[in-house]
Design a protein around this motif. Structure first.
Motif, mmCIF file in Angstrom:
data_model
loop_
_atom_site.group_PDB
_atom_site.id
_atom_site.type_symbol
_atom_site.label_atom_id
_atom_site.label_comp_id
_atom_site.label_asym_id
_atom_site.label_seq_id
_atom_site.Cartn_x
_atom_site.Cartn_y
_atom_site.Cartn_z
ATOM 1 N N ILE A 120 0.894 -1.039 -0.011
ATOM 2 C CA ILE A 120 -0.017 0.060 0.012
ATOM 3 C C ILE A 120 0.818 1.253 0.050
ATOM 4 N N THR A 121 0.708 2.122 -0.983
ATOM 5 C CA THR A 121 1.315 3.512 -0.947
ATOM 6 C C THR A 121 0.420 4.611 -0.787
ATOM 7 N N SER A 122 0.680 5.448 0.198
ATOM 8 C CA SER A 122 -0.145 6.496 0.706
ATOM 9 C C SER A 122 0.107 7.727 0.070
ATOM 10 N N PHE A 123 -0.601 8.625 -0.413
ATOM 11 C CA PHE A 123 -0.330 9.983 -0.937
ATOM 12 C C PHE A 123 -1.304 11.135 -0.250
ATOM 13 N N ASP A 124 -0.666 12.018 0.394
ATOM 14 C CA ASP A 124 -1.321 13.053 1.018
ATOM 15 C C ASP A 124 -1.664 14.203 0.074
ATOM 16 N N LEU A 125 -1.009 14.412 -0.939
ATOM 17 C CA LEU A 125 -1.234 15.543 -1.818
ATOM 18 C C LEU A 125 -1.048 16.957 -1.012
ATOM 19 N N GLY A 126 0.003 17.103 -0.541
ATOM 20 C CA GLY A 126 0.547 18.384 -0.085
ATOM 21 C C GLY A 126 0.134 18.628 1.409
ATOM 22 N N VAL A 127 -0.544 17.647 2.164
ATOM 23 C CA VAL A 127 -0.769 17.952 3.568
ATOM 24 C C VAL A 127 0.570 17.935 4.192
ATOM 25 N N ALA A 128 1.278 16.869 4.036
ATOM 26 C CA ALA A 128 2.622 17.128 4.863
ATOM 27 C C ALA A 128 3.603 18.178 4.692
ATOM 28 N N THR A 129 3.547 18.739 3.386
ATOM 29 C CA THR A 129 4.255 19.884 3.222
ATOM 30 C C THR A 129 3.741 21.351 3.435
ATOM 31 N N GLY A 130 2.265 21.376 3.779
ATOM 32 C CA GLY A 130 1.651 22.519 3.856
ATOM 33 C C GLY A 130 1.380 23.327 2.622
ATOM 34 N N GLU A 131 1.694 22.601 1.364
ATOM 35 C CA GLU A 131 1.293 23.320 0.234
ATOM 36 C C GLU A 131 0.160 23.150 -0.471
ATOM 37 N N LYS A 132 -0.987 22.424 0.232
ATOM 38 C CA LYS A 132 -2.159 21.934 -0.379
ATOM 39 C C LYS A 132 -2.930 23.234 -0.731
ATOM 40 N N GLU A 133 -2.836 24.342 -0.164
ATOM 41 C CA GLU A 133 -3.604 25.500 -0.047
ATOM 42 C C GLU A 133 -3.131 26.502 -1.180
ATOM 43 N N PHE A 134 -1.972 26.294 -1.672
ATOM 44 C CA PHE A 134 -1.213 27.172 -2.553
ATOM 45 C C PHE A 134 -1.020 26.442 -4.081
ATOM 46 N N LYS A 135 -0.833 25.099 -4.191
ATOM 47 C CA LYS A 135 -0.572 24.771 -5.326
ATOM 48 C C LYS A 135 -1.325 23.427 -5.579
ATOM 49 N N CYS A 136 -1.365 23.095 -6.807
ATOM 50 C CA CYS A 136 -2.108 21.889 -7.322
ATOM 51 C C CYS A 136 -1.191 20.704 -7.150
ATOM 52 N N HIS A 137 -1.819 19.556 -6.903
ATOM 53 C CA HIS A 137 -1.347 18.417 -6.588
ATOM 54 C C HIS A 137 -2.041 17.303 -7.449
ATOM 55 N N PHE A 138 -1.363 16.179 -7.676
ATOM 56 C CA PHE A 138 -1.790 15.268 -8.632
ATOM 57 C C PHE A 138 -1.581 13.757 -8.266
ATOM 58 N N LEU A 139 -2.644 12.837 -8.651
ATOM 59 C CA LEU A 139 -2.287 11.379 -8.249
ATOM 60 C C LEU A 139 -2.843 10.788 -9.558
ATOM 61 N N ALA A 140 -2.159 9.849 -10.037
ATOM 62 C CA ALA A 140 -2.351 8.967 -11.409
ATOM 63 C C ALA A 140 -2.212 7.629 -11.041
ATOM 64 N N HIS A 141 -3.399 6.674 -11.315
ATOM 65 C CA HIS A 141 -3.157 5.168 -11.088
ATOM 66 C C HIS A 141 -3.959 4.435 -12.330
ATOM 67 N N TYR A 142 -3.539 3.152 -12.377
ATOM 68 C CA TYR A 142 -3.967 2.477 -13.527
ATOM 69 C C TYR A 142 -5.678 1.917 -12.974
ATOM 70 N N ASN A 143 -6.390 1.735 -14.013
ATOM 71 C CA ASN A 143 -7.706 1.227 -13.387
ATOM 72 C C ASN A 143 -7.629 -0.054 -12.685
ATOM 73 N N ASP A 144 -6.862 -0.969 -12.914
ATOM 74 C CA ASP A 144 -6.713 -2.350 -12.046
ATOM 75 C C ASP A 144 -6.192 -1.987 -10.878
ATOM 76 N N CYS A 145 -5.992 -0.722 -10.370
ATOM 77 C CA CYS A 145 -5.502 -0.427 -9.007
ATOM 78 C C CYS A 145 -6.650 -0.222 -7.852
#
Length: 833
Positions: A120-145
C-alpha cells in the motif's frame, strides 16, 4: 452558488463514496489559458511514471469532485467501458483540509481487510508539506489498481478527474503489466548486497543546470525520465534518485601514459533543488567506471594518431576507464565506450607537457548528466564505502555512542567485502571495548570479536589494541579466540599485506613480541606454548624483512620498549640480539645511532654477556663509519657520544679507528663539540674516566691525522697538529700518561707512518723522557719504531733526543793497531735484546 446545489452537482452516496459531490464535465469550463499547456506538461510526467511513452497518453476531463468534512472513499477500482481508457488522473486544486489521504493498493487483488503495508502506498497530496492551499497536486493510477480515501477531518477539497487514454499500438498498459515488467529489475535490486545498492545511469547527454534547477526530473527526456521512474518503482519507494552533473578530463601525452579523471560537480534532487549534504559523502564514494569492470586497460600502441584515439576524436575506440575509481564500479551500462556513456566531448585543449620529452599534450573535456540511484535504507553502508575515513566516522558517530550491535554487524559485512574499507587500530579498540561491555548473547559477541580481529588484513594492531585483545582473551578464553589471534600473528599472507608492501618492521616486531610475552602470563599453558613459538617466529620475520625504515622521531620509543620488555619479562638473548642488531644496522638516521648505542651500553652494564659483547662490537664497527655531523650532538647525548668513542677505541680495528679519527677532525666545530663533551661529562662527575678516554682516543684515532687552514671546515691556524694542541689544552699531562698497555702517546705516534712531524715534535717536547722509554708492546725504542715505518726524519729526531742510545756502539781503545780497531763491543743498552 453552493457546489452542493442539486442543480449543479449530485451527491454520490453509496457503499463506496460517502459525502462526495460530483459535477460532470459538460458543466465545467476552465478559463485559465495556461491550464492546457500545464496539463500537457503534467501528462508527460504522468506517462513517465506509468511507463507509457508521452505521445501515447492523453487525458479527458470527466468530472470535478467536491468533498468536505466526513467525506471518504472506500476501497474500490475503476471500471471503464472503453478499453483505451487505462487509468485515472486526479488533479487536486488548491484546497484547505485535514485528513483525506489517498491509499493505493499495489497488488493483484486486495483481500477483504488486508492491510499489508508493503503493498500500500499513501499520498497526502500536499498535506505534509503544507502546500495544499497554494499549489495543485496530482495522483495517477491504472484502472486495475484499488484505492481508497481516508475520511476528511476538516475543511474541503476539490478534485478534477481525468480519464487517461492510451493511443498507442500493442498491449494496453496496466498496473499488472507494469508490475510484471518491473520484476526482473526489482529482483536485481533486491539481490544486491546493501553496500552495493547504488548505481549510476549514464544519459550520454548534458542537460543545463538551469533546466535542472527549474524542473528537476521533468527536464529530462522521456526515455531518461522513464529510467528514473523504473528504479523508483522497482525500489518500492526506498530508492532515492538524484541527478548528477559530472565532468571527465582525458589528458593525452604522446610519450607518456594517458590518464582520465572524473568528478561530480553538482547534485540535484527530483524537484531540481541543488543538494550539498549528499554531495559531501557521495564525492568520496562515487565511481564512473562500468559495473562489469572497474578499471579496463587497453593497448593503443598500434593505433593511428600516436596511439591515442582522443587525438583524432574517434571516441568510440576508447575504453571508458577512470583511474580514480577506488570505491567499486557502479555505472549501469552495457558499453565501456566513452561516447556511449558521456556523449560527445565539449572541448579539446592543447597544452605543453614539460616532462622528459618536452612535448605537447591534449586535454579532452566531457560534461554529462547521470542519474544516481541508491537505497536510502542502505545509506549507512554506502557512506562506509569512502574507505577508512567513512568507516571510522560510522564507528565514532553511529555505533560506539549507541552500542548498536546490529550496525556493527552491517559495518563488518562492508569491510569484509570491500578491500579499500578498513577499521583502523583505534576504532578496532573502541569496538572491542564495546563488545567486552556488551550484555548480548556471548556466542554472538565472540563471533563479532573474531570477525573484528580479522576484517582488516592491511591494519596492524597497535600496543593499545593488543592490550585490549589480551583482555578479550582473558574474558572469553584462549580457545575461543585462538584461531583469530594466531592468524593475526602468524599468517604468512597477512604478513605481506601492508601499505608499504610488507607488514613486518621494528615497531610491529616489538608490539608482537611484547604481546606474546604478556600472553605467556595469563595462566593458560596452550597460550604460553603458542606465545613462545610466536616470539621465535617474530624474530625470524624481522631478520628477513625488507622494511628497514625507522621513523627517526620514534627511535627513543623503540629503545624504551626494548628496555621495558627486558626489564618486565626477563632476559631473552635472541630477542635482544635481534632488536639491537636491527637498530644498529638500520637506525633510520645516523643521528639516531647514538640512541641505539645508549641502549647497548645500558644493557651491557646490567646484563653483561656474549650477546651484549657482540652488540658492542657491532656498534663500534658501525659508529666508526658515521658521517661527521653525527658527532655534533647536544648535551643530552654527550655521555652516549663518549661511550661510543670508547667503544670504537676499545673494539675498533686499526682501519676503523683511522677512519673514525679522520671524520672527527674533518670540521673544527665538530672537534670542538667532542672536546666539549669531555668537559661537560667530567664536570658532571659521570662514571667515565675522561682523561684516560681522551688519551686513548688521541693515541688510536687522532695522532695520525693533520689539520690545515680551511675556511669551509673552520680550521684557521696553519699547524697540522692544531687538534693535538687542543687535546693538551684540555689535559696538559696527556703525553706523560701511559695507557693500559704501558705505552705513552709517543709510542703510538712513532708507530704510525702518517703522523705529522710537528705533532711528533710537540709530543716529544711534552714528555722528553719517553724518547728513551722502550715500547712495552714491541720492545723497541721510539727511534727504532720510527725506523720500522720508514720515517727517517722522526728517527733522526729521536736519536738527537736520546744520543746515548747509540753512543756505546763503538768502543775507543788505546791500541791504535788495525786489529784493535776491528774489535767491537755491543753497547750495554742493547744487551739482552
Amino acid at each position: 452558488m453552493s457546489l452542493k446545489d442539486p442543480t449543479v452537482s449530485y451527491n454520490i452516496n453509496d457503499d463506496v463514496f460517502t459525502k462526495v459531490w460530483q459535477i460532470e464535465s459538460q458543466d465545467l469550463k476552465i478559463k485559465n489559458p495556461d491550464w492546457g499547456p500545464s496539463l500537457t506538461k503534467l501528462l508527460s510526467v504522468v506517462a513517465s511514471k506509468l511507463g507509457v511513452p508521452p505521445p501515447c497518453l492523453s487525458a479527458n476531463l470527466d468530472s470535478m469532485l467536491y468533498m468536505e468534512r466526513g467525506s471518504s472513499i472506500d476501497w474500490c477500482s475503476n471500471i471503464e467501458e472503453e478499453a483505451h481508457k487505462v487509468g485515472t488522473l486526479l488533479v487536486q486544486l488548491p484546497s484547505s483540509f485535514t485528513g483525506g489521504s489517498f491509499r493505493v493498493y499495489d497488488g493483484e487483488e486486495r483481500e477483504e481487510d488486508e492491510e499489508d503495508a508493503s503493498k500500500i502506498t499513501s499520498f497526502d497530496l500536499g498535506v505534509a508539506t503544507g502546500e495544499k492551499e497554494f499549489k495543485c497536486h496530482f495522483l495517477a493510477h491504472y484502472n486495475d489498481c484499488q484505492y481508497e480515501m481516508e475520511k476528511i477531518k476538516s475543511g474541503s477539497r476539490l478534485l478534477l478527474c481525468y480519464s487517461l487514454c492510451f493511443n498507442g499500438a500493442g498491449q494496453l498498459p496496466s498496473a499488472a503489466v507494469l508490475k510484471t515488467s518491473m520484476i526482473p529489475l526489482q529482483q536485481e535490486l533486491n539481490e544486491l548486497p546493501r553496500h552495493d545498492r547504488i548505481v549510476l545511469v549514464p544519459l550520454a547527454r548534458h542537460y543545463s543546470d538551469y533546466s535542472l534547477r527549474q524542473d528537476g526530473l521533468t527536464a529530462l527526456a522521456h526515455h531518461h525520465r522513464a529510467k528514473a521512474e523504473a528504479i523508483k518503482v522497482a525500489g518500492k519507494g526506498d530508492w532515492v534518485v538524484l541527478i548528477i552533473q559530472a565532468k571527465k578530463i582525458h589528458t593525452h601525452c604522446y610519450h607518456h601514459n594517458s590518464h582520465t579523471s572524473s568528478s561530480m560537480k553538482h547534485v540535484y534532487s527530483e524537484n531540481g533543488n541543488r543538494l550539498t549534504s549528499p554531495k559531501k559523502w557521495l564525492d568520496n564514494i562515487i565511481s564512473f567506471a562500468p559495473i562489469e569492470e572497474a578499471v579496463v586497460t587497453q593497448d593503443f600502441s598500434d593505433s593511428d594518431s600516436y596511439g591515442d584515439p582522443f587525438y583524432s576524436e574517434r571516441h568510440t575506440q576508447h575504453v571508458d576507464c577512470d583511474y580514480q575509481s577506488i570505491g567499486g564500479a557502479m555505472m549501469l551500462t552495457d558499453s565501456k565506450m566513452v561516447a556511449d556513456n558521456w556523449g560527445a566531448s565539449k572541448s579539446i585543449k592543447e597544452s605543453n607537457c614539460y616532462g622528459r620529452y618536452n612535448e605537447e599534450s591534449f586535454d579532452t573535456t566531457y560534461w554529462s548528466t547521470f542519474l544516481l540511484a541508491y537505497d536510502s535504507s542502505s545509506k549507512f553502508e554506502l557512506k562506509c564505502l569512502s574507505g577508512g575515513v567513512g568507516v571510522s566516522d560510522a564507528i565514532k558517530t553511529r555505533i560506539v555512542p549507541t552500542n548498536d550491535i546490529s550496525l556493527l554487524e552491517r559495518l563488518l559485512t562492508v569491510v569484509e567485502d570491500k578491500t579499500h574499507c578498513y577499521v583502523n587500530a583505534d576504532c578496532s579498540r573502541s569496538l572491542l571495548e564495546m563488545l567486552l561491555q556488551s550484555e548480548e548473547n556471548t556466542s554472538g559477541v565472540i563471533s563479532l570479536v573474531n570477525r573484528l580481529l580479522l576484517c582488516s588484513p592491511f591494519i596492524e594492531p597497535d600496543e593499545k589494541l593488543w592490550d585490549t585483545i589480551l583482555v578479550a582473551i582473558k574474558r572469553f578464553g584462549w580457545n575461543t579466540l585462538e584461531h583469530s589471534v594466531s592468524l593475526l600473528l602468524c599468517d604468512e599472507d597477512r604478513k605481506k599485506k601492508s601499505a608499504r608492501g610488507t607488514r613486518i618492521n621494528l615497531p610491529v616486531f616489538l608490539a608482537r613480541v611484547e604481546f606474546s610475552m604478556k600472553l605467556t602470563q595469563i595462566g593458560n599453558q596452550a597460550a604460553a606454548i603458542f606465545a613462545k613459538q610466536c616470539v621465535t617466529s617474530c624474530i625470524n620475520d624481522l631478520l628477513n624483512t625488507n622494511d628497514t625504515h625507522i621513523i627517526g622521531s620514534l627511535i627513543e620509543n623503540y629503545t624504551e620498549k626494548i628496555e621495558r620488555i627486558v626489564t618486565q619479562y626477563g632476559w631473552h638473548g635472541h630477542f635482544v640480539q635481534t632488536a639491537l642488531g636491527f637498530l644498529i644496522n638500520n637506525p633510520g638516521t645516523n643521528q639516531n645511532l647514538l640512541h641505539a648505542g645508549d641502549l647497548v651500553f645500558k644493557l651491557h652494564t646490567t646484563n653483561q654477556c656474549k650477546v651484549t659483547q657482540d652488540c658492542l662490537l657491532a656498534y663500534a664497527k658501525r659508529f666508526a663509519t658515521v658521517p661527521y655531523y653525527v658527532l655534533y650532538t647536544n648535551e643530552t647525548q654527550y655521555i652516549t657520544l663518549l661511550q661510543s668513542i670508547l667503544a670504537v677505541v676499545k673494539y675498533g680495528s686499526e682501519e676503523e679507528t683511522d677512519k673514525f679519527g679522520e671524520t672527527c677532525v674533518l670540521h673544527y666545530n665538530i672537534f670542538c663539540s667532542i672536546l666539549k663533551a669531555f668537559e661537560i661529562v667530567e664536570s658532571a662527575a659521570q662514571n667515565i674516566d675522561c682523561f684516560s678516554l681522551l688519551r686513548d682516543f688521541m693515541n688510536r684515532c687522532l695522532l695520525q691525522h693533520s689539520t690545515s687552514p680551511d675556511p669551509v671546515r673552520g680550521w684557521k691556524e696553519n699547524a697540522p697538529s692544531t687538534h693535538i694542541h687542543m687535546c693538551f689544552e684540555r689535559y696538559p699531562t696527556l703525553a706523560s700518561s701511559a695507557d693500559a698497555a704501558g705505552r705513552f702517546p709517543l709510542h703510538h705516534a712513532v708507530s704510525k707512518s702518517t703522523v705529522p712531524y710537528e705533532t711528533l715534535e710537540f709530543i716529544i717536547a711534552k714528555n722528553p723522557a719517553a724518547t728513551t722509554s722502550p715500547d712495552p708492546v714491541s720492545n723497541m725504542y721510539p727511534f727504532m719504531s720510527a725506523a720500522s715505518v720508514n720515517n727517517a726524519a722522526a728517527t733522526f729526531r729521536l736519536l738527537q733526543a736520546g744520543p746515548d742510545l747509540v753512543s756505546g756502539g763503538i768502543e775507543i781503545v788505546n791500541d791504535n793497531s788495525a786489529e784493535a780497531c776491528k774489535k767491537r763491543k755491543r753497547t750495554p743498552s742493547l744487551e739482552g735484546r
